[in-house]
Scaffold this motif. Structure first.
Motif, PDB file in Angstrom:
ATOM      1  N   UNK A   1      35.191  54.906  42.417  1.00 42.51           N
ATOM      2  CA  UNK A   1      33.918  55.155  43.068  1.00 42.51           C
ATOM      3  C   UNK A   1      33.294  53.847  43.523  1.00 42.51           C
ATOM      4  N   UNK A   2      33.312  52.855  42.667  1.00 37.69           N
ATOM      5  CA  UNK A   2      32.724  51.578  43.001  1.00 37.69           C
ATOM      6  C   UNK A   2      33.495  50.898  44.131  1.00 37.69           C
ATOM      7  N   UNK A   3      34.802  50.974  44.112  1.00 33.95           N
ATOM      8  CA  UNK A   3      35.614  50.353  45.158  1.00 33.95           C
ATOM      9  C   UNK A   3      35.345  50.961  46.519  1.00 33.95           C
TER      10      UNK A   3
ATOM     11  N   UNK B   1      29.735  45.897  43.747  1.00 35.60           N
ATOM     12  CA  UNK B   1      30.938  46.699  43.840  1.00 35.60           C
ATOM     13  C   UNK B   1      32.089  45.860  43.299  1.00 35.60           C
ATOM     14  N   UNK B   2      33.185  46.499  43.014  1.00 40.98           N
ATOM     15  CA  UNK B   2      34.329  45.834  42.392  1.00 40.98           C
ATOM     16  C   UNK B   2      35.074  44.966  43.405  1.00 40.98           C
ATOM     17  N   UNK B   3      35.343  43.731  43.032  1.00 44.41           N
ATOM     18  CA  UNK B   3      36.143  42.819  43.835  1.00 44.41           C
ATOM     19  C   UNK B   3      37.608  43.264  43.776  1.00 44.41           C
TER      20      UNK B   3
ATOM     21  N   UNK C   1      33.647  34.953  44.182  1.00 46.19           N
ATOM     22  CA  UNK C   1      33.467  36.107  43.297  1.00 46.19           C
ATOM     23  C   UNK C   1      34.472  36.145  42.154  1.00 46.19           C
ATOM     24  N   UNK C   2      34.056  36.803  41.085  1.00 47.79           N
ATOM     25  CA  UNK C   2      34.949  37.098  39.956  1.00 47.79           C
ATOM     26  C   UNK C   2      35.262  38.588  40.036  1.00 47.79           C
TER      27      UNK C   2
ATOM     28  N   UNK D   1      29.485  35.375  38.938  1.00 47.77           N
ATOM     29  CA  UNK D   1      30.496  34.802  39.832  1.00 47.77           C
ATOM     30  C   UNK D   1      31.181  33.589  39.213  1.00 47.77           C
ATOM     31  N   UNK D   2      32.330  33.235  39.768  1.00 47.81           N
ATOM     32  CA  UNK D   2      33.009  32.014  39.323  1.00 47.81           C
ATOM     33  C   UNK D   2      32.149  30.804  39.701  1.00 47.81           C
TER      34      UNK D   2
END
Length: 157
Positions: free
Chosen positions: A6-8, A34-36, A73-74, A114-115
């Motif tokens: 769902x997030x993707x 949302x998912x990386x 992003x992580x 985040x990284x």
């Protein structure tokens, strides 16, 4: 697994695809992620907001700026419409330029982890003086902490 899909796909996001509702004041709660899909890759994401406004906390006069956000992003990424709504929420918020930049960076660090991230404010001159605050963060104990230190020490507008 369903939550991840769902997030993707963008499902479950509240701001994207709905009628736009603008906050009356500073609203970090509108930020969404949302998912990386590529957390193992190092890559830059940059947002430019050339129409950022906030209020001087002393005079109440508007301050105008371009806010530049760059991050590596992580696991999570910020959804762009929610970021726009978040940045617009500063329009009736009174804070100094330096505060706005640091608040934005800290809110995004809390949100995404985040990284690496950096936020720059390029504020329009007031009284003949331009102010360009810069804040950055790298995950502690990683090469991104070293990147943050390097970029900070070598920062030059």
């Amino acid at each position: 697994m369903k939550e991840n899909n769902e997030n993707r796909c963008g499902e479950g996001l509240k701001a994207l695809g709905t009628a736009t509702r603008y906050a009356d004041d500073y609203a970090p709660e509108v930020l969404e992620t949302f998912t990386n899909k590529h957390p193992g890759n190092d890559y830059w994401v940059q947002f430019n907001c050339p129409e950022f406004t906030s209020l001087c906390p002393i005079t109440g006069q508007p301050d105008f700026a371009e806010i530049r956000i760059q991050y590596v992003p992580a696991e999570k990424m910020v959804e762009s419409k929610s970021l726009k709504l978040y940045l617009f929420s500063f329009r009736n918020h009174g804070d100094f330029h330096e505060d706005c930049v640091n608040i934005i960076m800290k809110d995004l660090v809390r949100l995404m982890e985040p990284k690496y991230i950096e936020v720059t404010g390029i504020f329009t001159p007031r009284g003949g003086i331009s102010i360009y605050p810069f804040a950055n963060y790298g995950q502690p104990g990683t090469k991104y902490e070293k990147l943050a230190e390097h970029r900070f020490m070598n920062h030059n507008m």
